[in-house]
Design a protein around this motif. Sequence first.
Motif, short mmCIF file in Angstrom:
data_model
loop_
_atom_site.label_atom_id
_atom_site.label_comp_id
_atom_site.label_asym_id
_atom_site.label_seq_id
_atom_site.Cartn_x
_atom_site.Cartn_y
_atom_site.Cartn_z
N ARG B 154 7.82 15.97 32.85
CA ARG B 154 8.66 17.04 32.32
C ARG B 154 9.80 17.42 33.25
NH1 ARG B 154 7.10 20.12 28.15
NH2 ARG B 154 5.70 18.84 26.98
N ARG B 158 14.40 15.94 30.14
CA ARG B 158 13.52 15.36 29.14
C ARG B 158 14.00 15.57 27.69
NH1 ARG B 158 8.98 17.42 26.63
NH2 ARG B 158 7.52 15.85 25.91
N LEU B 162 14.99 12.59 25.04
CA LEU B 162 14.24 12.42 23.80
C LEU B 162 15.17 12.43 22.59
CD1 LEU B 162 10.93 14.38 24.29
CD2 LEU B 162 11.31 11.94 24.19
N HIS B 163 16.14 13.35 22.60
CA HIS B 163 17.09 13.39 21.49
C HIS B 163 17.88 12.09 21.41
CE1 HIS B 163 17.41 17.85 20.29
NE2 HIS B 163 16.19 17.55 20.69
N VAL B 166 15.77 9.41 19.86
CA VAL B 166 15.63 9.52 18.41
C VAL B 166 16.90 9.04 17.72
CG1 VAL B 166 15.41 11.15 16.53
CG2 VAL B 166 13.90 11.31 18.46
N LEU B 167 18.04 9.39 18.31
CA LEU B 167 19.31 8.93 17.75
C LEU B 167 19.37 7.40 17.78
CD1 LEU B 167 22.13 9.82 16.73
CD2 LEU B 167 22.91 9.54 19.06
N ASP B 169 16.94 5.39 17.82
CA ASP B 169 15.94 4.82 16.95
C ASP B 169 16.43 4.75 15.51
OD1 ASP B 169 13.54 3.64 16.60
OD2 ASP B 169 12.51 5.47 16.06
N SER B 170 17.39 5.61 15.14
CA SER B 170 17.82 5.58 13.75
C SER B 170 19.01 4.66 13.53
CB SER B 170 18.10 6.99 13.24
OG SER B 170 18.72 7.74 14.23
N ILE B 171 19.44 3.94 14.55
CA ILE B 171 20.50 2.95 14.35
C ILE B 171 19.84 1.60 14.09
CG2 ILE B 171 22.52 1.87 15.34
CD1 ILE B 171 22.86 4.22 17.12
N PRO B 172 20.13 0.98 12.95
CA PRO B 172 19.55 -0.35 12.70
C PRO B 172 20.07 -1.36 13.72
CG PRO B 172 20.48 0.56 10.70
CD PRO B 172 20.91 1.45 11.80
N LEU B 175 23.57 -2.91 13.28
CA LEU B 175 24.67 -1.99 13.56
C LEU B 175 24.84 -1.80 15.07
CD1 LEU B 175 26.76 -0.20 12.32
CD2 LEU B 175 25.09 1.62 12.25
N GLU B 237 4.90 8.15 25.75
CA GLU B 237 5.07 9.50 26.30
C GLU B 237 4.13 10.48 25.60
OE1 GLU B 237 7.05 13.12 27.67
OE2 GLU B 237 6.68 12.53 25.60
N GLN B 241 1.18 12.70 27.23
CA GLN B 241 1.08 14.16 27.09
C GLN B 241 -0.29 14.56 26.55
OE1 GLN B 241 3.10 16.18 28.25
NE2 GLN B 241 5.11 15.22 28.34
#
Lengths: 342, 352
Positions: B154, B158, B162-163, B166-167, B169-172, B175, B237, B241
């Motif tokens: 932590r 962190r 993490l954000h 996630v961003l 992760d949503s790009i194929p 692309l 992660e 936790q």
Amino acid sequence: MTLQKPALFWQHVLAIGWLGLVLVLGASAVWLPLPYPPATSDALALSSPPQWDGALSAPHWLGTDALGRDVLTELIYGCRTLLLVSLPATLLLTAVGIWLGSVAGYWATTGLRWARRYWLALAGFLLCTVANVPLLRIGVGTALLPWLLWSGLCASLAWLLGYSRWWRQPGAFPIDSLVLGSAALLGSVPRLVLVLAIAAVLPLSFISMPLLLGLTCWPGMMRLVRAEVLRIRQLPYIEAARALGLPNRRILARHILPGLWPVVRAAFPFYLTLIVTTETTISFLGVGLPAETASWGHLLSTARLAPTNWWLIVFPGFCLVGTIISLRFLAQKPVFSVPILK
Amino acid sequence: MLRQILTSTLSAWIIASIIFLLSRSMSPANGESLGLDEHMPGTTVLTPAQQQAARQQLQSRLGLHQPLFYFSLSAPTSRAGMFLPRLIWHGQANQYHAWAEDLLQGQMGISYRNGVPVADLLATALPRTLLFTVPAALAAAALALLLAIRLAARPWWRPVVLHLLVLLDSIPLFLLALLLLLVLANPDVLTWFPAYGMGDAEGLAGWDWLLNTAYYLMLPMLSLVLVTLPGLTVQLEAALQRELTMDYVTTARAKGLSIRQIIRQHTLRNAIFPLLTLLADLLPAVLAGAVVVEVIFALPGMGRLLSDAATARDYPVLLGALLVILVARLVSYILADAAYRIADPRLQQSTT
């Protein structure tokens, strides 16, 4: 509950707004007054950058690709493709997943119990159906008549066997291992490769594409639903319903299915993102829908011809990522907040 | 263990058979899309009889003149058996049997497109793909491990990371690769890396060859790593936790160990189990990702072979590439099983 923080609230509003925009644009694409129709090339403006000045009577606001197609038009028609392919595919995979998952989960321990005569009739019916499918190539008439006759024979056989005691007793069928086995079968190849291989073999259209995607991507949804049914099945109110003597079908439909809603609701947007990604990827590779139909994947594949034309990557890429992120929000899982250390 | 290998082999066989039967039943049996059109420019006009002969020759060369499967059903001939579809038994002289027999001997047929044996195509393409997919998979796993260990303590950065994950992760994948190409291999922005190809590594050896290859394969590797990293990191992660809420962690804290010591020496081993399952899927996933990456960066590997075969309907090559991926999955399952045994001594004791 989840809308406590203002930042989260605004993210939610943005997500809903973007998806609503895609929905409206996709639904009304045919009637929108667009300056250029889809899948037609403007020979005067090949790979022209975005232009905003009014020098032309109808400017290409977002530019054109190497074949002179208007990017804005293709984007909006891409929304329509999204609605016509990805959404039905996800609905289909959800339906298949719920159906197989609940049946497999509910009869996981006992197996599907049914009178032996019915099993025999069902097996006969399936056999005669499979045997008659190749005959469809010769003519519907030649296939239909024997099929009806043999199905009738199976039904009457089941009725006749009702007089025998042994055939009336229930026989258990391990439906759970059948469903899990076929899921493992589908899972033994990476999804993209499987879809690619089948798409190469079968001709794809607006009907076969959702069917293909829906029928190959259901195992994940099925596992979620099955696990939830296994959990709900142990609860006291199901025991009470069984003690009341309700039939299994009624317990499943009225008492278990409503309990599946939270799981399905969280998983649906997630699987929609998977389907959207797969569809655009195989369109990008040039195997998916026919090349003249607009898709964000096709638009991005034209960027391969001219990698320096940034507008061919940035606009469709933004649409794609925006849609996927918005859908992730709707999944309402703790995407942005990982469990906290107590 | 043995049971798992058997079932995986069986399911691989079923999948390959289904694709084989589908592809053969859809394949152009009359040779029309095999380059035998009526009016090919630059050739002498053939009489219909000659065309027929050429077609038959081609079909027998490709083995398409035989029946497809062990049996076939056709419409009844006589009036007596009107309601009984006629079952014709073909014995062993059918396409499926020939294919299976060849496959067991290691022959995967001949490419429809250029007449090269599929095994040769695969043998040249597979090392090129492994050259960048295996380092990419290893790098992704190692980076995920490092990042998750740092995140689990932590630090202040962190939430930001993490954000970002996630961003990402949503790009194929396709692309992401295009964006990397647009930014890092573009004469208008940055030209750090070459845009395509494997480079000319003919006269190079040793370190020069390695550096040259790494230079050309950096972008493909980077895109594969970036696309697999978020899932692995977030999962590991979260597992860390979860472990950190356990009682033994409190005990370790009370003993006076620092949080980093606890993570590295106590919780990591327990938290790594979910990662092992993910790692088993990593090699097939990266091979599938190679399809996209090799098309974008114009690398002559397995994925390129697969996607070219899919667009050109070159079924023998398609099936061969599919089989290679199935085998890769089998191998990675076996490796993961072995890794489970090493990581969890309880499993060893229970089975022996």
